[in-house]
Design an enzyme around this catalytic site. Structure first.
Site, short mmCIF file in Angstrom:
data_model
loop_
_atom_site.label_atom_id
_atom_site.label_comp_id
_atom_site.label_asym_id
_atom_site.label_seq_id
_atom_site.Cartn_x
_atom_site.Cartn_y
_atom_site.Cartn_z
N ASP A 179 0.97 -1.29 0.03
CA ASP A 179 0.00 0.02 -0.06
C ASP A 179 1.01 1.08 0.02
O ASP A 179 1.48 1.47 0.86
CB ASP A 179 -0.96 -0.06 1.22
N HIS A 180 1.03 1.71 -0.91
CA HIS A 180 2.29 2.87 -1.29
C HIS A 180 2.13 3.93 -0.17
O HIS A 180 2.90 4.71 0.03
CB HIS A 180 2.44 3.28 -2.76
N HIS A 242 -5.97 2.68 1.09
CA HIS A 242 -4.94 3.73 1.44
C HIS A 242 -5.50 4.81 2.79
O HIS A 242 -5.08 4.90 3.76
CB HIS A 242 -4.66 4.91 0.37
C1 BG6 Z 1 -3.33 5.04 -6.29
C2 BG6 Z 1 -4.71 5.17 -7.08
O1 BG6 Z 1 -3.19 3.78 -5.64
O2 BG6 Z 1 -3.04 6.15 -5.69
C3 BG6 Z 1 -4.82 6.07 -7.94
O3 BG6 Z 1 -4.82 3.76 -7.94
C4 BG6 Z 1 -4.44 7.47 -7.24
O4 BG6 Z 1 -6.21 6.35 -8.74
C5 BG6 Z 1 -3.08 7.16 -6.38
O5 BG6 Z 1 -4.35 8.63 -8.14
C6 BG6 Z 1 -2.87 8.25 -5.68
O6 BG6 Z 1 -1.46 8.34 -4.96
P1 BG6 Z 1 -0.64 9.55 -4.70
O7 BG6 Z 1 0.59 9.07 -4.13
O8 BG6 Z 1 -0.60 10.47 -5.85
O9 BG6 Z 1 -1.35 10.36 -3.66
#
Ligand code: BG6
Length: 488
Positions: A179-180, A242
């Protein structure tokens, strides 16, 4: 760190180019890869090793946070890469892969540690895991680990099914679900900020906190991902994973020790204590929206239904807001609001903790009302923690006003989320990965809302692109006497 083989499924894909190769390269520059490693990229088409290596180099040139300079170091890094064509459903291809992995292990004297990274479409997750087992790739003297990207299922049942299949090939402690958001500087910092500061710990409860707001707003629309996004919506794309992960990290109690398993336990307690939302009552605490045309950063943009690849009749959500309650003595009576949406006014991921304000009226005789103290944790695009408090400003006749203490991380010196997470997986540290319990309980909480969406029990509000989402999301807070803090 022990020597290892990194086997990447989806090696010619977008994520590999944008995130995984740059992450590996930066880890390499920082001396955070083992001294001996082999990287094997897999994809459907035929590609020679040298052509693959130059693709990797191009992706570094385009996406690495550090510039790439031609150097013996770069050549050594690239020389670790090999390419192997593989059809994910062909057992024979896996046997050939095993042969390649073993021959590189022998050549480089690598002790059989193997990390399998699935950067592929989710429908192949279980197929690949089982083939890894059946081909013998998973029988190794060293450790084996599986990194898997989201989405992990599309509802509670499919997530359980997927997990059961993965468990046939890998133990839970060998599975690293990315989960980045958990790799972001400020999300990782939450743990320390809240747990390691007695001053903050002392007020981190319902005696002092009035509400917590977690926002992830984006200015982008559906982009080129209509096929995926129109079936996922904001609820599956952002909320189930997230947003709930950030909520767990924010609300967890002080563990007796800082170890992956203690933190995991504390997070699980929070997600378990989330008050369930019943399908028939979901509309009282959940708002869903879909963007209409409008203007973002001064540019006119189309509405969701006019986006390429989206059916004009789509009822997909591009915005969700919700009010959550945690059934736990520490958080009783404190609403947690979460919201996420595309095509909103700004790109901003942040947590705002609003403190109770018992002294609001204290300065009424001086025509002043004090503002509530706010702790703002900006996760992106800025990485900043600030505390808003009341003070007298000598330059302003000593009137009471809101002052700010703040710390901002220097982004140029920050590793990217993928660097941290890949490094942790190589070290075998699962703290910042989504564990099965959390994933299952998150789906469990989200499931009635998904059903309410499907059955149209919750109104789909249109909101103008470039706005802060539907007005109903403001009303959700107004009902409790609060408002979203946009740019405090
Ligand atoms: C991803 C989603 O996990 O996270 C995307 O699939 C979203 O739709 C993105 O744009 C948002 O990530 P960050 O790091 O730009 O907040």
């Amino acid at each position: 760190m022990e020597s290892m083989t990194f086997v990447l499924f989806g090696a010619t894909g977008d994520l590999a180019k944008r995130k995984i190769y740059p992450a590996l390269y930066n880890l390499y520059l920082d001396g955070k890869l083992p001294s001996t490693f082999s990287i094997i990229g897999l994809g459907r088409r035929e590609l020679r090793d040298d052509a693959f290596q130059s693709q990797v180099e191009q992706s570094l040139n385009q996406f690495s946070r550090r510039s790439v300079i031609q150097s013996p170091d770069l050549n050594t890094f690239l020389s670790a890469f090999r390419y192997h064509p593989l059809n994910v459903t062909h057992p024979d291809d896996y046997r050939k892969l095993l042969h390649l992995v073993q021959s590189r292990e022998n050549e480089l004297n690598i002790r059989g540690n193997r990390l399998f990274y699935l950067s592929v479409s989710p429908e192949f997750f279980d197929v690949i895991a089982l083939q890894i087992k059946e081909s013998g790739l998973g029988d190794t003297e060293g450790w084996k680990r599986l990194i898997i990207e989201k989405p992990f299922g599309r509802d509670l049942q499919s997530a359980r099914l997927l997990n059961a299949k993965l468990n046939e090939a890998f133990e839970e402690n060998e599975i690293y679900r990315i989960d980045h958001y958990l790799g972001k500087t400020m999300v990782q910092n939450l743990e320390t900020l809240v747990l390691a500061n007695p001053v903050i710990q002392a007020v981190w409860n319902n005696r002092h906190i009035a509400n917590v707001q977690i926002t992830a707003s984006e200015t982008v629309g559906v982009e080129e991902r209509a096929g995926y996004y129109d079936r996922a919506g904001a609820i599956r794309d952002m909320m189930q994973n997230h947003m709930l992960q950030v909520l767990m990290m924010t609300a967890m109690h002080l563990p007796s020790q800082i170890t992956p398993s203690h933190i995991k336990d504390e997070k699980r307690k929070i997600i378990k204590a989330l008050q369930p939302v019943h399908k028939s009552e979901a509309a009282l605490s959940v708002v869903r929206g879909q963007y209409a045309s409008g203007s973002v950063n001064g540019n006119a943009v189309a509405g969701y239904l006019q986006e390429p690849g989206i059916e004009a009749s789509s009822r997909n959500d591009t915005f969700v807001a919700a009010r959550l309650w945690i059934d736990d003595p520490k958080w009783e009576g404190v609403p947690f609001y979460i919201r996420t949406g595309k095509r909103m006014s700004e790109k901003s991921t942040r947590i705002v903790v609003e403190f109770k304000n018992p002294t609001k009226e204290l300065y009424v005789t001086r025509n002043a009302i004090t503002s509530p103290n706010l702790l703002v944790i900006e996760i992106s695009p800025n990485e900043r923690v600030s505390l808003q408090f009341n003070g007298k400003n000598a330059e302003n006749d000593g009137n009471i006003e809101s002052l700010e203490l703040s710390f901002k991380a220097d982004q140029n010196k920050q590793p990217e989320a993928y660097e941290r997470l890949i490094h942790d997986a190589l070290e075998g540290d699962a703290t910042f990965f989504a564990h099965w319990n959390e994933v299952e309980l998150s789906w469990q909480w989200v499931q009635p809302i998904l059903e309410a969406f499907e059955e149209n029990l919750i109104r789909l509000h249109a909101y103008e692109a470039g706005s802060n989402g539907p007005e109903a999301s403001d009303q959700l807070l107004e009902e409790d006497g609060f408002e979203w803090w946009l740019d405090p």
